[in-house]
Design a protein around this motif. Structure first.
Motif, mmCIF file in Angstrom:
data_model
loop_
_atom_site.group_PDB
_atom_site.id
_atom_site.type_symbol
_atom_site.label_atom_id
_atom_site.label_comp_id
_atom_site.label_asym_id
_atom_site.label_seq_id
_atom_site.Cartn_x
_atom_site.Cartn_y
_atom_site.Cartn_z
ATOM 1 N N ILE A 51 -1.259 -8.998 -2.292
ATOM 2 C CA ILE A 51 -1.273 -10.004 -1.123
ATOM 3 C C ILE A 51 0.113 -10.589 -0.628
ATOM 4 O O ILE A 51 0.690 -10.528 0.280
ATOM 5 C CB ILE A 51 -2.112 -10.945 -0.997
ATOM 6 C CG1 ILE A 51 -3.635 -10.394 -1.133
ATOM 7 C CG2 ILE A 51 -1.968 -12.036 0.125
ATOM 8 C CD1 ILE A 51 -4.672 -11.435 -1.657
ATOM 9 N N TYR A 52 0.871 -10.763 -1.719
ATOM 10 C CA TYR A 52 2.210 -11.389 -1.445
ATOM 11 C C TYR A 52 3.156 -10.327 -1.092
ATOM 12 O O TYR A 52 4.069 -10.423 -0.220
ATOM 13 C CB TYR A 52 2.732 -12.127 -2.987
ATOM 14 C CG TYR A 52 2.068 -13.299 -3.198
ATOM 15 C CD1 TYR A 52 2.538 -14.676 -2.722
ATOM 16 C CD2 TYR A 52 0.879 -13.512 -4.200
ATOM 17 C CE1 TYR A 52 1.999 -15.826 -3.073
ATOM 18 C CE2 TYR A 52 0.391 -14.484 -4.449
ATOM 19 C CZ TYR A 52 0.829 -15.989 -3.705
ATOM 20 O OH TYR A 52 0.438 -16.629 -4.135
ATOM 21 N N VAL A 53 2.973 -9.052 -1.855
ATOM 22 C CA VAL A 53 3.792 -7.953 -1.493
ATOM 23 C C VAL A 53 3.700 -7.610 0.249
ATOM 24 O O VAL A 53 4.406 -7.234 0.753
ATOM 25 C CB VAL A 53 3.238 -6.600 -2.371
ATOM 26 C CG1 VAL A 53 4.208 -5.412 -1.587
ATOM 27 C CG2 VAL A 53 3.820 -7.007 -3.622
ATOM 28 N N ALA A 54 2.472 -7.543 0.429
ATOM 29 C CA ALA A 54 1.940 -7.182 1.802
ATOM 30 C C ALA A 54 2.771 -8.409 2.822
ATOM 31 O O ALA A 54 3.101 -8.071 3.761
ATOM 32 C CB ALA A 54 0.361 -7.551 2.019
ATOM 33 N N ALA A 55 2.570 -9.568 2.455
ATOM 34 C CA ALA A 55 3.181 -10.633 3.445
ATOM 35 C C ALA A 55 4.863 -10.652 3.339
ATOM 36 O O ALA A 55 5.221 -10.383 4.535
ATOM 37 C CB ALA A 55 3.208 -12.047 2.559
ATOM 38 N N MET A 60 3.722 -1.139 10.412
ATOM 39 C CA MET A 60 2.199 -0.959 9.895
ATOM 40 C C MET A 60 1.960 -1.015 8.288
ATOM 41 O O MET A 60 0.928 -1.409 7.995
ATOM 42 C CB MET A 60 1.802 0.429 10.384
ATOM 43 C CG MET A 60 1.537 0.598 11.985
ATOM 44 S SD MET A 60 0.405 -0.345 12.687
ATOM 45 C CE MET A 60 -1.119 0.080 11.648
ATOM 46 N N TYR A 61 2.924 -1.157 7.873
ATOM 47 C CA TYR A 61 3.104 -1.382 6.172
ATOM 48 C C TYR A 61 2.297 -2.508 5.902
ATOM 49 O O TYR A 61 1.466 -2.591 4.955
ATOM 50 C CB TYR A 61 4.500 -1.261 5.573
ATOM 51 C CG TYR A 61 4.969 0.312 5.584
ATOM 52 C CD1 TYR A 61 4.242 1.344 6.001
ATOM 53 C CD2 TYR A 61 6.402 0.801 5.021
ATOM 54 C CE1 TYR A 61 4.556 2.748 5.901
ATOM 55 C CE2 TYR A 61 6.940 1.962 4.863
ATOM 56 C CZ TYR A 61 6.030 2.871 5.620
ATOM 57 O OH TYR A 61 6.496 4.096 5.369
ATOM 58 N N GLY A 62 2.853 -3.636 6.405
ATOM 59 C CA GLY A 62 2.219 -5.097 6.160
ATOM 60 C C GLY A 62 0.690 -5.156 6.545
ATOM 61 O O GLY A 62 0.023 -5.251 5.309
ATOM 62 N N PRO A 63 0.003 -4.764 7.528
ATOM 63 C CA PRO A 63 -1.240 -4.802 7.770
ATOM 64 C C PRO A 63 -2.048 -4.034 6.773
ATOM 65 O O PRO A 63 -2.924 -4.187 6.222
ATOM 66 C CB PRO A 63 -1.423 -4.325 9.133
ATOM 67 C CG PRO A 63 -0.169 -4.653 9.771
ATOM 68 C CD PRO A 63 0.941 -4.466 8.906
ATOM 69 N N ILE A 64 -1.477 -2.579 6.535
ATOM 70 C CA ILE A 64 -2.081 -1.842 5.727
ATOM 71 C C ILE A 64 -2.178 -2.312 4.241
ATOM 72 O O ILE A 64 -3.112 -2.134 3.433
ATOM 73 C CB ILE A 64 -1.630 -0.375 5.677
ATOM 74 C CG1 ILE A 64 -1.873 0.353 7.021
ATOM 75 C CG2 ILE A 64 -2.001 0.367 4.530
ATOM 76 C CD1 ILE A 64 -0.970 1.632 7.327
#
Length: 297
Positions: free
Chosen positions: A54-58, A74-78
């Protein structure tokens, strides 16, 4: 990882020391797992990987913004969807394994109970560091121009009522524990159930507060530095209260099944420690974020 281990082990504290097959689960390195610490399991690790994702996604979400994004937007939402899914799957597996599958006949010896309580204390120490990082960010904001734009009316009657509810829940949980130690099962169940109800009401109150701020007053997460600090800290606390309510719910179900007594209540103790911690953090949040921010306008 530490959270999953501590809470998972504490919820399974009353299990038999005969590890056996446990409903067909074949667990890694059972013979090497410390006595008094339940069983070895991959579920805490899976949950921790999901939480870290989740932190990586943020970070990917931030890097994907701007006129010249460093990564595909799109990388973040995915990554968010994948990480949250992995986290929830791991959490489900961990709770299922720790709560549903385990045997309940045995008990944790004195050494094992003390170790689990110490582990919870160490975990709460890491939680203080986590919230402390958020407060450091907020204090840096306060060091600049204040107020940083127009702020909504923060200290409402809803906040005061919600604060009172959470404080009362600490007292009801404490006296529920006292009743358990006295083997007063009826009073224990009543106070524990009331504590769980108060926790759910508090969560609902915070959700409604967010609705008022975001929908009615336009105070959103992207509304500036203060908004990011406010939602970051209160949202983090809300997640902790939600997890605490889940733990109390599990303890309550176990209590209904008669799985606690004056001599066997380690998971009740550790869940109680966690709940008191989030209550204290909330009081500090109200003083710093709500009262402090509004008093200086």
């Amino acid at each position: 990882m530490l959270l999953a281990q501590v809470l998972g082990m504490s919820l399974a504290d009353d299990t038999s020391e005969d590890h056996g097959d446990h409903g067909g689960h074949h667990l890694p390195a059972v013979e090497d797992w410390p006595r008094g610490f339940g069983e070895a399991s991959w579920w805490p690790f899976i949950t921790a990987v999901g939480a870290a994702g989740i932190y990586v996604a943020a970070a990917l979400f931030v890097l994907g913004r701007g006129q010249e994004p460093l990564v595909d937007p799109m990388y973040g939402p995915i990554a968010t969807v994948a990480s949250v899914g992995l986290f929830l799957a791991g959490l489900y597996g961990w709770l299922y394994h720790a709560f549903v599958v385990n045997f309940w006949e045995g008990g944790t010896d004195e050494h094992g109970s003390g170790t689990l309580r110490l582990a919870m204390i160490l975990f709460l120490g890491s939680e203080i560091a986590t919230f402390g990082a958020g407060f450091v960010y907020y204090f840096f904001i306060r060091a600049g121009t204040w107020p940083p734009g127009e702020l909504p009316h923060l200290l409402s009657s809803l906040v005061l009522i919600n604060t009172g509810i959470l404080i009362v829940s600490s007292f009801t949980l404490h006296f529920a524990h006292v009743a358990l130690r006295k083997n007063d099962r009826t009073r224990f169940l009543q106070l524990l159930g009331f504590t769980l109800l108060l926790g759910v009401v508090f969560i609902g109150g915070q959700v409604y507060e967010y609705y008022v701020f975001i929908v009615e007053e336009g105070f959103t997460l992207t509304g500036g530095a203060f908004a990011s600090g406010f939602y970051g800290l209160t949202g983090l606390h809300g997640l902790h209260v939600t997890l605490g309510a889940v733990l109390l719910g599990i303890v309550f179900i176990r209590a209904l099944k008669g799985q606690y007594s004056a001599e066997k209540h380690t998971s009740m103790s550790t869940a109680s420690m966690y709940w008191h911690f989030v209550d204290v953090v909330w009081v500090f949040l109200v003083v710093v974020l709500y009262v402090g921010a509004e008093a200086s306008i």
